[in-house]
Design a protein around this motif. Structure first.
Motif, PDB file in Angstrom:
ATOM      1  N   SER A  40       8.615  59.978 -14.467  1.00  0.00           N
ATOM      2  CA  SER A  40       7.875  59.056 -14.111  1.00  0.00           C
ATOM      3  C   SER A  40       8.074  58.903 -13.129  1.00  0.00           C
ATOM      4  O   SER A  40       9.217  58.813 -11.849  1.00  0.00           O
ATOM      5  CB  SER A  40       8.889  57.215 -14.810  1.00  0.00           C
ATOM      6  OG  SER A  40       9.510  58.071 -16.152  1.00  0.00           O
ATOM      7  N   ILE A  41       6.648  58.562 -12.508  1.00  0.00           N
ATOM      8  CA  ILE A  41       6.799  58.654 -10.980  1.00  0.00           C
ATOM      9  C   ILE A  41       5.749  57.472 -10.098  1.00  0.00           C
ATOM     10  O   ILE A  41       5.595  56.435 -11.358  1.00  0.00           O
ATOM     11  CB  ILE A  41       5.182  59.554 -10.681  1.00  0.00           C
ATOM     12  CG1 ILE A  41       5.419  60.932 -11.067  1.00  0.00           C
ATOM     13  CG2 ILE A  41       5.016  58.797  -9.144  1.00  0.00           C
ATOM     14  CD1 ILE A  41       4.329  61.903 -10.999  1.00  0.00           C
ATOM     15  N   PHE A  42       6.595  56.566  -9.333  1.00  0.00           N
ATOM     16  CA  PHE A  42       7.215  54.920  -9.042  1.00  0.00           C
ATOM     17  C   PHE A  42       6.077  55.233  -8.082  1.00  0.00           C
ATOM     18  O   PHE A  42       6.385  55.390  -7.100  1.00  0.00           O
ATOM     19  CB  PHE A  42       8.823  53.986  -8.883  1.00  0.00           C
ATOM     20  CG  PHE A  42       9.180  54.021 -10.584  1.00  0.00           C
ATOM     21  CD1 PHE A  42       9.392  52.469 -10.540  1.00  0.00           C
ATOM     22  CD2 PHE A  42       9.104  54.910 -10.954  1.00  0.00           C
ATOM     23  CE1 PHE A  42       9.620  52.232 -12.082  1.00  0.00           C
ATOM     24  CE2 PHE A  42       9.935  54.397 -12.311  1.00  0.00           C
ATOM     25  CZ  PHE A  42      10.552  53.566 -12.680  1.00  0.00           C
ATOM     26  N   ASP A  43       5.100  53.918  -8.260  1.00  0.00           N
ATOM     27  CA  ASP A  43       4.660  54.014  -6.987  1.00  0.00           C
ATOM     28  C   ASP A  43       4.968  52.644  -6.376  1.00  0.00           C
ATOM     29  O   ASP A  43       4.680  51.374  -7.276  1.00  0.00           O
ATOM     30  CB  ASP A  43       2.833  53.981  -7.285  1.00  0.00           C
ATOM     31  CG  ASP A  43       1.516  53.568  -6.419  1.00  0.00           C
ATOM     32  OD1 ASP A  43       2.090  53.984  -5.109  1.00  0.00           O
ATOM     33  OD2 ASP A  43       0.821  53.899  -6.748  1.00  0.00           O
ATOM     34  N   ILE A  44       4.916  52.767  -5.064  1.00  0.00           N
ATOM     35  CA  ILE A  44       5.446  50.867  -4.330  1.00  0.00           C
ATOM     36  C   ILE A  44       4.466  50.559  -3.492  1.00  0.00           C
ATOM     37  O   ILE A  44       3.929  51.272  -2.837  1.00  0.00           O
ATOM     38  CB  ILE A  44       6.649  50.949  -3.861  1.00  0.00           C
ATOM     39  CG1 ILE A  44       7.327  49.779  -3.454  1.00  0.00           C
ATOM     40  CG2 ILE A  44       6.964  51.700  -2.777  1.00  0.00           C
ATOM     41  CD1 ILE A  44       8.833  49.913  -3.211  1.00  0.00           C
ATOM     42  N   MET A  45       4.139  49.314  -3.073  1.00  0.00           N
ATOM     43  CA  MET A  45       3.553  48.245  -2.707  1.00  0.00           C
ATOM     44  C   MET A  45       3.818  48.642  -0.845  1.00  0.00           C
ATOM     45  O   MET A  45       5.278  48.863  -0.915  1.00  0.00           O
ATOM     46  CB  MET A  45       2.997  46.789  -2.790  1.00  0.00           C
ATOM     47  CG  MET A  45       2.073  45.759  -2.608  1.00  0.00           C
ATOM     48  SD  MET A  45       2.028  44.755  -3.241  1.00  0.00           S
ATOM     49  CE  MET A  45       2.919  43.567  -2.136  1.00  0.00           C
TER      50      MET A  45
END
Length: 198
Positions: A85-90
């Motif tokens: 799972s790849i989390f992309d943060i603002m």
């Protein structure tokens, strides 16, 4: 004579093949991308997961999660089937401080992304990385210097990258989400590192 293989060879051959089939172990992992807005975090993920690139800049609001399955060979007879799972943060700092507990919690690796044309995006990693490690604990950190397709507008030197990377023993690589250059390599190297540390 036709080139057909004599059928009697099959049972043997199949048994031999099965004996060398690697054992497969499943593994769920979490990878977090961090860095300033506009450095290409979302584009890198799109390139790796979907092999696509969009020229329009999409501002990531909040957190977006992408999933991909990878096969990571481990030793001669073991294979890891990884659900990543790849989390992309603002990219906003205020937002980072708001969500960092949940965002960084339980991640197995951090990918810190900057833009080769923006020195500020590199220096910002000096505060992004410790902020993530504080929650995540001792996990591997990779620094991704993105937009290598714009090297003619390069604003960061190898030495400057090295200075940011060194305190965290972080390897770094230059990628282009636009052309795809070294993107798979970066994600795959991190996947191998996660398996090695598991």
């Amino acid at each position: 004579s036709s080139g057909e293989m004599p059928y009697t060879a099959w049972p043997d051959d199949r048994a031999r093949r099965e004996a060398t089939m690697p054992t497969v172990r499943r593994m769920k992992t979490k990878l977090v991308l961090m860095g300033e807005g506009g450095v290409g975090k979302t584009s890198l993920i799109r390139r790796f997961v979907l092999n696509e690139y969009q020229d329009t800049y999409l501002h990531t609001i909040g957190t977006k999660v992408s999933k991909i399955e990878l096969t990571v060979p481990y030793g001669p007879d073991l294979e890891i089937a990884m659900d990543m799972s790849i989390f992309d943060i603002m990219g906003q700092h205020g937002f980072r401080d708001l969500v960092r507990e949940t965002y960084f919690h339980g991640t197995q690796a951090l990918m810190a992304v900057c833009d080769v044309t923006r020195l500020d995006s590199l220096t910002a990693l000096s505060s992004w990385i410790p902020s993530g490690l504080e929650i995540a604990g001792d996990v591997p950190v990779y620094i991704i210097v993105n937009k290598r397709d714009l090297l003619d507008r390069r604003a960061v030197s190898d030495e400057q990258i090295q200075n940011v990377a060194e305190p965290f023993s972080a390897p770094w690589v230059m990628t282009s989400a636009k052309t795809g250059e070294f993107v798979d390599d970066a994600f795959n190297a991190l996947a191998v590192e996660i398996v090695d540390r598991a």
